[in-house]
Design a protein around this motif. Sequence first.
Motif, PDB file in Angstrom:
ATOM      1  N   ASP A   1      15.512   5.424   3.707  1.00 43.31           N
ATOM      2  CA  ASP A   1      15.296   4.157   3.021  1.00 43.31           C
ATOM      3  C   ASP A   1      13.911   3.592   3.337  1.00 43.31           C
ATOM      4  O   ASP A   1      13.185   3.171   2.443  1.00 43.31           O
ATOM      5  N   ILE A   2      13.524   3.626   4.607  1.00 49.55           N
ATOM      6  CA  ILE A   2      12.222   3.072   4.975  1.00 49.55           C
ATOM      7  C   ILE A   2      11.096   3.984   4.488  1.00 49.55           C
ATOM      8  O   ILE A   2      10.022   3.494   4.128  1.00 49.55           O
ATOM      9  N   LEU A   3      11.330   5.279   4.430  1.00 46.43           N
ATOM     10  CA  LEU A   3      10.314   6.187   3.880  1.00 46.43           C
ATOM     11  C   LEU A   3      10.094   5.901   2.392  1.00 46.43           C
ATOM     12  O   LEU A   3       8.963   6.000   1.900  1.00 46.43           O
ATOM     13  N   ALA A   4      11.151   5.527   1.681  1.00 46.55           N
ATOM     14  CA  ALA A   4      10.998   5.130   0.278  1.00 46.55           C
ATOM     15  C   ALA A   4      10.171   3.847   0.181  1.00 46.55           C
ATOM     16  O   ALA A   4       9.322   3.701  -0.706  1.00 46.55           O
ATOM     17  N   ASP A   5      10.402   2.913   1.113  1.00 45.62           N
ATOM     18  CA  ASP A   5       9.596   1.689   1.144  1.00 45.62           C
ATOM     19  C   ASP A   5       8.127   2.012   1.402  1.00 45.62           C
ATOM     20  O   ASP A   5       7.236   1.410   0.800  1.00 45.62           O
ATOM     21  N   ILE A   6       7.879   2.945   2.306  1.00 40.66           N
ATOM     22  CA  ILE A   6       6.506   3.344   2.608  1.00 40.66           C
ATOM     23  C   ILE A   6       5.841   3.909   1.354  1.00 40.66           C
ATOM     24  O   ILE A   6       4.685   3.576   1.046  1.00 40.66           O
ATOM     25  N   THR A   7       6.551   4.733   0.620  1.00 49.80           N
ATOM     26  CA  THR A   7       6.005   5.305  -0.615  1.00 49.80           C
ATOM     27  C   THR A   7       5.658   4.204  -1.611  1.00 49.80           C
ATOM     28  O   THR A   7       4.563   4.198  -2.185  1.00 49.80           O
ATOM     29  N   GLU A   8       6.571   3.263  -1.804  1.00 52.42           N
ATOM     30  CA  GLU A   8       6.324   2.161  -2.743  1.00 52.42           C
ATOM     31  C   GLU A   8       5.149   1.302  -2.280  1.00 52.42           C
ATOM     32  O   GLU A   8       4.295   0.911  -3.083  1.00 52.42           O
ATOM     33  N   TYR A   9       5.084   1.026  -0.988  1.00 49.39           N
ATOM     34  CA  TYR A   9       3.998   0.215  -0.441  1.00 49.39           C
ATOM     35  C   TYR A   9       2.651   0.921  -0.602  1.00 49.39           C
ATOM     36  O   TYR A   9       1.667   0.326  -1.043  1.00 49.39           O
ATOM     37  N   ASP A  10       2.630   2.213  -0.274  1.00 50.93           N
ATOM     38  CA  ASP A  10       1.385   2.980  -0.411  1.00 50.93           C
ATOM     39  C   ASP A  10       0.938   3.067  -1.868  1.00 50.93           C
ATOM     40  O   ASP A  10      -0.261   3.005  -2.163  1.00 50.93           O
ATOM     41  N   ASN A  11       1.893   3.211  -2.785  1.00 54.19           N
ATOM     42  CA  ASN A  11       1.551   3.242  -4.210  1.00 54.19           C
ATOM     43  C   ASN A  11       0.947   1.903  -4.646  1.00 54.19           C
ATOM     44  O   ASN A  11      -0.035   1.875  -5.392  1.00 54.19           O
ATOM     45  N   TYR A  12       1.530   0.807  -4.177  1.00 56.61           N
ATOM     46  CA  TYR A  12       0.984  -0.502  -4.521  1.00 56.61           C
ATOM     47  C   TYR A  12      -0.445  -0.625  -3.989  1.00 56.61           C
ATOM     48  O   TYR A  12      -1.338  -1.066  -4.703  1.00 56.61           O
ATOM     49  N   CYS A  13      -0.641  -0.227  -2.754  1.00 59.65           N
ATOM     50  CA  CYS A  13      -1.970  -0.319  -2.148  1.00 59.65           C
ATOM     51  C   CYS A  13      -2.987   0.546  -2.902  1.00 59.65           C
ATOM     52  O   CYS A  13      -4.125   0.124  -3.109  1.00 59.65           O
ATOM     53  N   ALA A  14      -2.575   1.722  -3.315  1.00 62.46           N
ATOM     54  CA  ALA A  14      -3.480   2.607  -4.052  1.00 62.46           C
ATOM     55  C   ALA A  14      -3.872   2.008  -5.402  1.00 62.46           C
ATOM     56  O   ALA A  14      -5.006   2.180  -5.860  1.00 62.46           O
ATOM     57  N   ASN A  15      -2.944   1.298  -6.002  1.00 60.04           N
ATOM     58  CA  ASN A  15      -3.203   0.701  -7.319  1.00 60.04           C
ATOM     59  C   ASN A  15      -3.844  -0.680  -7.246  1.00 60.04           C
ATOM     60  O   ASN A  15      -4.214  -1.238  -8.281  1.00 60.04           O
TER      61      ASN A  15
END
Length: 95
Positions: free
Chosen positions: A51-65
Amino acid sequence: MDEIDTKIDNLKTESEEKVALRDALLYRHRILRFSDELTQNIRHSQEMFNDILADITEYDNYCANHPNFVNQKAVMSEENIKRIYRKCLEERDFL
């Protein structure tokens, strides 16, 4: 009518951006808290790690965009979570 449509589209985009920012801040909060819990030797299930790894992915995607978003606040916490996750996988040591 075109002017009204443009204003509505702008408001919609602005609203979506606010929601995305709120979600990113929530993801970051969860990442920091999870890492703190690991530092305090609080064990977690593999499902919680996923679950937290999914949050990390979403957070990193937001930061990249959103390159103007300050991202350096969670980098070490993300690394800590991933390091401990790898260790738990290798040792089969989840809660």
